[in-house]
Design an enzyme around this catalytic site. Structure first.
Site: not given
Length: 283
Positions: A172, A174
């Site tokens: 992921t 960010f």
């Protein structure tokens, strides 16, 4: 409160883990929504917010694209966090006793192999850390959670198996957001610039607007489109490019983009994360 970083979710969420990895020693502030995490920064309860923008398997996080441009916050960094799902259960449970696995629907979709292997029925919960909390409060030996090792530590659960995700590249990305921009000095190498724009309503407007990046040799690493205000004809684009706005090539490309755009807003320029540099140019 400069040493507080806000995130969406409960303690033990992957965003919590990302905060701790990127800013060790900082206090993490759980928030019930992305809006609340942004409000915490605007209101001074936190110095930064850690906001997920895309996942290598699940794709983009739509709420961030919608909220960030109007938040008043600036992107001052990026962080990549490897998602390592664990199978968590209360003490006393074993792989043989489990019947159900609770987690966020995206996480459940990323662990199909172990669900099939153990014949577990998936149960959808609001988020991974919330699933861990529910399992800890419920107890018993038939229910497990798919969540992080940090969630196991936070809620007193046992880790029955680590790295149960189907794909090893599950990562992921960010955006790290601040109340004010922290633009690196001109000439700083390995920068990323994030911006949103809307093109004019003329034929080939997007093609013409982006042509400057090609002719000036500027690498565009992200381009996402999404509707505004429910209008099919009101499309906004969010983009990331390699480079600093003060670099000659980037400046020329942005000038051409501005000419063909109705609106252009810089969201931030920041150092590229080491993960990006390590994977740059890979197929």
């Amino acid at each position: 409160m400069t040493d507080v970083i806000a995130f969406q979710g409960l303690p033990g969420a992957y965003s919590d883990l990302a905060c701790r990895a990127a800013y060790p020693g900082w206090t993490t502030l759980p928030c019930p929504s992305f809006e609340a995490a942004m409000d915490a920064v605007r209101g001074g309860q936190a110095g930064l917010a850690m906001l997920p923008c895309e996942n290598s398997l699940a794709g983009r996080v739509p709420d961030i694209h919608r909220l960030l441009p109007e938040s008043g916050l600036s992107v001052v960094g990026e962080h990549f966090e490897r998602v390592e799902h664990c199978l968590l259960a209360p003490p006393g449970a074993t792989l043989a006793t489990l019947r159900r696995a609770h987690s966020h629907p995206v996480a459940l979709g990323q662990v199909r192999n172990i669900l099939k292997e153990l014949s577990l029925t998936p149960v959808i919960e609001a988020d991974t850390a919330g699933a861990a909390q529910i399992i800890a409060e419920r107890g018993g030996i038939e229910d497990a959670a798919i969540a992080s090792a940090l969630a196991a530590e936070t809620y007193g659960l046992a880790i029955l198996r680590r790295n149960v995700e189907d794909a090893a590249h599950n990562t992921t990305r960010f955006y790290v957001c601040s109340p004010a921009p922290h633009v690196p000095p001109a000439g700083t190498p390995d920068c990323v610039t994030t911006f949103v724009f809307r093109v004019r309503n003329i034929p080939a407007a997007l093609y013409k607007a982006l042509g400057g990046f090609a002719t000036n040799g500027v690498n565009m690493t992200k381009l996402e489109s999404y509707m505004l205000d429910g209008e099919f004809t009101a499309t906004q684009f969010l983009a990331d490019v390699d480079g600093h706005p003060e670099e000659a090539a980037v400046r020329r490309a942005m000038e051409e983009l501005t000419f063909f755009s109705r609106e252009l807003k810089l969201l931030g320029t920041y150092p590229a994360h080491p993960y990006r540099q390590a994977h740059r140019g890979s197929a």
